[in-house]
Design an enzyme around this catalytic site. Structure first.
Site, PDB file in Angstrom:
ATOM      1  N   ASP A  27       0.853  -1.166   0.000  1.00  0.00           N
ATOM      2  CA  ASP A  27       0.000   0.000   0.000  1.00  0.00           C
ATOM      3  C   ASP A  27       0.906   1.238   0.000  1.00  0.00           C
ATOM      4  OD1 ASP A  27      -2.532   1.361   0.228  1.00  0.00           O
ATOM      5  OD2 ASP A  27      -2.011   1.772   2.303  1.00  0.00           O
ATOM      6  N   ASP A  29      -0.236   5.171   0.838  1.00  0.00           N
ATOM      7  CA  ASP A  29      -0.498   6.111   1.938  1.00  0.00           C
ATOM      8  C   ASP A  29      -0.414   5.398   3.279  1.00  0.00           C
ATOM      9  OD1 ASP A  29      -1.031   8.670   0.723  1.00  0.00           O
ATOM     10  OD2 ASP A  29      -2.850   7.800  -0.116  1.00  0.00           O
TER      11      ASP A  29
END
Length: 340
Positions: A27, A29
């Protein structure tokens, strides 16, 4: 879910995770960057993992930016990436639509350039009005400047019975100024106006996992994320292992209280967790120099050592006590002692 399938503590690995798995599905953020800036230890850790032979892929529910834009941003931060290393929910929803409609179909786009590019790649034709006779509606995050009129266009088309697809339903997104409404909030607006429910592609649902595996060719993937309800649940749904890092939105207390589908395989403070073995955590709450146990309605922690080992011990005690439910024991004092 049968009891034997319920995770009762983080797993151990004698190998460094970058050796045990061929591909990290990262991922962005809260894992690689926050507010556009690299998270501490991220650049060096990813560089070391890559140098050791691990393939790095970046998997994001943000449908607004194109893979080329994301790759350029990562490269600027010191994490070299190509557009092919980036998988977005826009790509996943575009494939989902293309699987159901013939090439050349018009799709009403409620979102940003990343969604338009992904639809064109699948031979679909983006349009801007409900009056353009679209065969589908595709909704993704449109950024802070997206006008309210775009949600009205979506509502007009959906109310007429046009099939509706959403890139993802994350209610919030992190920003430099705090937590802001995400695409899921905008999807709820259209749902409230029409009574309809979209087909959703992004994490934690299967279309996103399928898109990721198709694009990376991963054989032994490890999902790396900071959110329990997207990253970790997505790994659970896909039947692959996961690493939760504590650099994003999930707190130690939330991790201890996680339901079974939100319990990661491994836990680390940050991306340095890719570069180390992971210790044995026993079901009775022992890890490193720590022992976690249940006393009354509390989880307590005895011993000393690395704070993350203490958290692993607390997870084992809490998850074991909860079984296939949610741990409701008070872990506040124990967590405070760790400073996590």
């Amino acid at each position: 879910m049968t009891q034997q399938n319920v995770r009762t503590g983080p797993s151990a690995s004698e190998l460094r995770l970058s050796e045990a798995y061929d591909t990290a599905l990262l991922d962005l953020d809260g894992v690689v960057y926050a507010g556009g800036e690299a998270i501490v230890h991220a650049v060096e850790s990813l560089g070391t993992a890559r140098a050791g032979g691990m393939h790095l892929a970046y998997v994001t529910n943000n449908a607004a930016r194109t893979p080329a834009t994301v790759a350029a941003h990562l490269t600027e931060l010191g994490v070299p990436a190509e557009p092919g290393d980036v998988i977005t929910s826009a790509q996943a929803v575009a494939r989902l639509i293309a699987d159901q409609l013939p090439a050349g179909s018009k799709v009403l786009v409620i979102g940003a350039e990343g969604l338009r590019v992904a639809l064109r790649e699948r031979g679909l034709v983006p349009v801007d009005s409900a009056d353009d006779d679209p065969a589908a509606v595709a909704q993704g995050f449109g950024g802070p400047e997206m006008p309210w009129g775009r949600l009205m266009e979506a509502s007009y088309a959906v109310a007429r019975g046009v099939p509706w697809f959403a890139s993802n339903t994350d209610l919030t997104i992190p920003s430099a100024r705090g937590i802001a409404p995400g695409n899921g909030a905008a999807v709820r607006v259209v749902s409230l106006a029409t009574g309809a429910v979209p087909q959703v592609a992004g994490k934690p649902l299967p279309p996103m996992h399928r898109e990721t595996i198709l694009r990376t060719g991963a054989e032994r993937p490890l999902v790396v994320g900071d959110r329990l309800d997207t990253d970790i649940e997505g790994a659970y749904v896909g039947g692959v292992d996961s690493l939760l890092v504590l650099t994003g939105v999930t707190t130690a207390a939330e991790l201890i209280a996680a339901e079974p589908r939100h319990r990661p395989t491994f836990v680390a403070e940050d991306l340095r967790g890719l570069l180390t073995p992971h210790p044995v955590v026993t079901e009775d709450g022992r890890c490193g120099g720590w022992t976690a146990s249940v006393r009354g309605d509390e989880l307590v922690l005895d011993g000393e050592g690395e704070p993350v080992d203490g958290l692993r011990a607390l997870c084992a005690a809490g998850w074991s006590a909860a079984g296939d439910g949610v741990c409701g024991l008070d872990a506040g004092k124990a967590v405070a002692r760790l400073g996590l």
